[in-house]
Design a protein around this motif. Sequence first.
Motif, PDB file in Angstrom:
ATOM      1  N   GLU A  40     -59.860 -36.679  82.206  1.00  0.00           N
ATOM      2  CA  GLU A  40     -59.099 -36.598  80.945  1.00  0.00           C
ATOM      3  C   GLU A  40     -59.000 -35.158  80.458  1.00  0.00           C
ATOM      4  N   ALA A  73     -53.562 -36.924  69.682  1.00  0.00           N
ATOM      5  CA  ALA A  73     -53.138 -38.287  70.041  1.00  0.00           C
ATOM      6  C   ALA A  73     -54.159 -38.932  70.979  1.00  0.00           C
ATOM      7  N   ARG A  74     -54.666 -38.162  71.912  1.00  0.00           N
ATOM      8  CA  ARG A  74     -55.689 -38.685  72.840  1.00  0.00           C
ATOM      9  C   ARG A  74     -56.965 -39.045  72.093  1.00  0.00           C
ATOM     10  N   ARG A 114     -57.185 -39.966  69.044  1.00  0.00           N
ATOM     11  CA  ARG A 114     -56.922 -41.182  68.258  1.00  0.00           C
ATOM     12  C   ARG A 114     -57.039 -42.413  69.159  1.00  0.00           C
ATOM     13  N   ARG A 115     -56.419 -42.306  70.342  1.00  0.00           N
ATOM     14  CA  ARG A 115     -56.468 -43.440  71.287  1.00  0.00           C
ATOM     15  C   ARG A 115     -57.900 -43.727  71.700  1.00  0.00           C
ATOM     16  N   LYS A 116     -58.632 -42.659  71.991  1.00  0.00           N
ATOM     17  CA  LYS A 116     -60.005 -42.825  72.466  1.00  0.00           C
ATOM     18  C   LYS A 116     -60.861 -43.484  71.392  1.00  0.00           C
ATOM     19  N   ASP A 140     -59.862 -45.292  68.811  1.00  0.00           N
ATOM     20  CA  ASP A 140     -59.397 -46.672  68.545  1.00  0.00           C
ATOM     21  C   ASP A 140     -60.026 -47.620  69.532  1.00  0.00           C
ATOM     22  N   LYS A 141     -60.106 -47.100  70.778  1.00  0.00           N
ATOM     23  CA  LYS A 141     -60.584 -47.926  71.875  1.00  0.00           C
ATOM     24  C   LYS A 141     -62.085 -48.196  71.764  1.00  0.00           C
ATOM     25  N   ASN A 142     -62.833 -47.145  71.280  1.00  0.00           N
ATOM     26  CA  ASN A 142     -64.292 -47.284  71.284  1.00  0.00           C
ATOM     27  C   ASN A 142     -64.781 -48.197  70.155  1.00  0.00           C
TER      28      ASN A 142
END
Length: 164
Positions: A49, A155-156, A158-160, A162-164
Amino acid sequence: MRRAIYPGSFDPVTNGHLDIIERGCKLFDEIIIAILVNPEKQPLFTLEERREMLTEVLGEINRGSCTLRVEDFEGLLVHYAIEREADAIVRGIRAVSDYEYELQMALMNRRQEPRIETVFMMPAEVYSYVSSRLVKEVFQLGGKVDGLVPDAVEARMRRKLDKN
Ligand code: PNS
């Protein structure tokens, strides 16, 4: 042909890192951005990543005729620098507080390998307080990091998260 290594954890890359790379491009023909593989650290982003993010955002900087490459390395930095036939290691110094540790590393690296010079560069003042560690902490606690990291990195994150 002058080649430099710009080493770091880049977890994640910040606008301060990009500022240093852009400045480094004025001095070197090629800069290898080298991500440290450190099995003892628990990074937020995987090596893959971090490599992807770096490769993506390097397009945003003004590199002139400088070639930029993203790699990763394990072990002693100076061994890697010699293997890559680099002339110098680039490190960013934000404030006096960075200097002591950076000086220690630079002198230790020089003792190991006198052929490699360390070049300290100062980022723009607006990034003088920006670090990957603080960016992650502030973002994880709901703070604002716009302007401190590239949009793609935000953005990454935020995604990371959200996922955790
Ligand atoms: O982004 P960082 O964490 O400030 O980067 C630190 C880095 C990668 C420059 C440093 O930890 C390093 O060079 N590690 C490789 C191992 C090594 O050579 N250690 C001896 C340093 S004198």
